[in-house]
Design a protein around this motif. Sequence first.
Motif, short mmCIF file in Angstrom:
data_model
loop_
_atom_site.label_atom_id
_atom_site.label_comp_id
_atom_site.label_asym_id
_atom_site.label_seq_id
_atom_site.Cartn_x
_atom_site.Cartn_y
_atom_site.Cartn_z
N GLU A 142 0.93 -1.07 0.02
CA GLU A 142 -0.10 -0.06 0.09
C GLU A 142 0.81 1.17 -0.06
OE1 GLU A 142 -3.68 2.03 2.64
OE2 GLU A 142 -2.39 0.72 3.56
N VAL A 173 -13.60 8.00 -7.33
CA VAL A 173 -13.55 8.28 -5.82
C VAL A 173 -14.76 9.12 -5.64
CG1 VAL A 173 -12.60 8.67 -3.79
CG2 VAL A 173 -11.18 7.32 -5.58
N MET A 224 -11.49 -2.48 0.02
CA MET A 224 -12.64 -1.92 -0.58
C MET A 224 -13.23 -3.01 -1.65
SD MET A 224 -13.74 1.35 0.38
CE MET A 224 -14.64 1.98 -1.15
N ARG A 226 -5.71 6.12 -7.72
CA ARG A 226 -5.75 6.12 -6.42
C ARG A 226 -5.66 4.54 -5.97
NH1 ARG A 226 -5.34 10.54 -7.43
NH2 ARG A 226 -6.53 12.46 -6.62
N GLU A 281 -13.62 -8.42 -2.22
CA GLU A 281 -12.93 -7.34 -1.45
C GLU A 281 -11.45 -7.74 -1.50
OE1 GLU A 281 -12.07 -6.14 3.13
OE2 GLU A 281 -14.21 -5.59 2.32
N ARG A 333 -16.16 9.74 1.29
CA ARG A 333 -15.83 9.25 2.42
C ARG A 333 -16.82 8.08 2.69
NH1 ARG A 333 -13.47 13.71 6.58
NH2 ARG A 333 -11.78 14.47 5.28
N LEU A 385 -5.83 -4.95 -1.93
CA LEU A 385 -5.59 -3.72 -2.35
C LEU A 385 -6.26 -3.39 -3.83
CD1 LEU A 385 -1.73 -3.12 -1.32
CD2 LEU A 385 -3.75 -1.78 -0.54
N GLN A 411 -18.35 6.11 0.52
CA GLN A 411 -18.45 5.07 -0.52
C GLN A 411 -17.84 3.96 -0.02
OE1 GLN A 411 -15.77 6.37 -3.83
NE2 GLN A 411 -16.62 4.77 -5.20
N ARG A 429 1.12 3.96 -3.27
CA ARG A 429 0.57 5.33 -3.20
C ARG A 429 1.92 6.00 -3.70
NH1 ARG A 429 -4.02 5.78 -0.60
NH2 ARG A 429 -4.70 4.07 0.80
N ARG A 462 -6.59 2.02 -2.90
CA ARG A 462 -7.58 1.75 -1.99
C ARG A 462 -7.07 0.36 -1.20
NH1 ARG A 462 -7.48 6.27 -1.84
NH2 ARG A 462 -9.33 7.74 -2.36
N ARG A 463 -7.62 0.13 0.19
CA ARG A 463 -7.29 -1.01 0.97
C ARG A 463 -8.44 -1.56 1.21
NH1 ARG A 463 -2.73 -1.64 5.42
NH2 ARG A 463 -3.18 -3.55 6.34
#
Length: 201
Positions: free
Chosen positions: A66, A105, A83, A78, A94, A108, A97, A110, A70, A80-81
């Motif tokens: 991660e 995006v 998600m 972007r 899920e 917050r 990463l 989402q 980044r 995302r972890r």
Amino acid sequence: MTAEAVIVKMTPSSLPDWVFPPPQGFVAEDLDRIPDLPAHTELIDGSLVFVSPQANFHMLAVSLLEAELRRAAPANLRVRREMSVILDRDQRPEPDLCVVAADAVEGRRQTFFEARDVSLVVEVVSPESQTRDRQRKPSLYARAAIPHFWRFEDQSDKLVVYVYELDPATKCYVPTGIHHDRLKLTVPFDVDIDLTTIDRM
């Protein structure tokens, strides 16, 4: 002193409603509607999949990747972890990463991304998830046309990364490399990660 087994009889009224799937199975939207669902629940083939407690290796591998992704990701992407990604009506895994388009995006609150917005998914294999991470989930990601898939594994206390790229003609992943000490790639963007760093975290 002897130990006696304690048997707890479960009745339908003592179990949450989500224990009983609907006749056609759950759908992706159900994960946002079911109350008190355990964290990180996935939907695979219309069935709920619950995550076991993760080992230290899993946490370290995800944290290492991660941070490095980044740093390396261009401005239009972007990282995302944990998600979830909606792949189909009854598929909402899920990944550990994922790399998504920045314009996907939404804020917050989402809770998921659509497959079309994802360029890379990463799974870190745990003992309980081997079959899903090595077979079922890559198949689903490929069918949803996610271009890149990486699988991280702990092999003899070494971090090993398997890298795959989608063949758009067959909608299957093609292996493009196995990386042991260093992960250096130019797609989906330039990445250069010292994998041995995990031993110093």
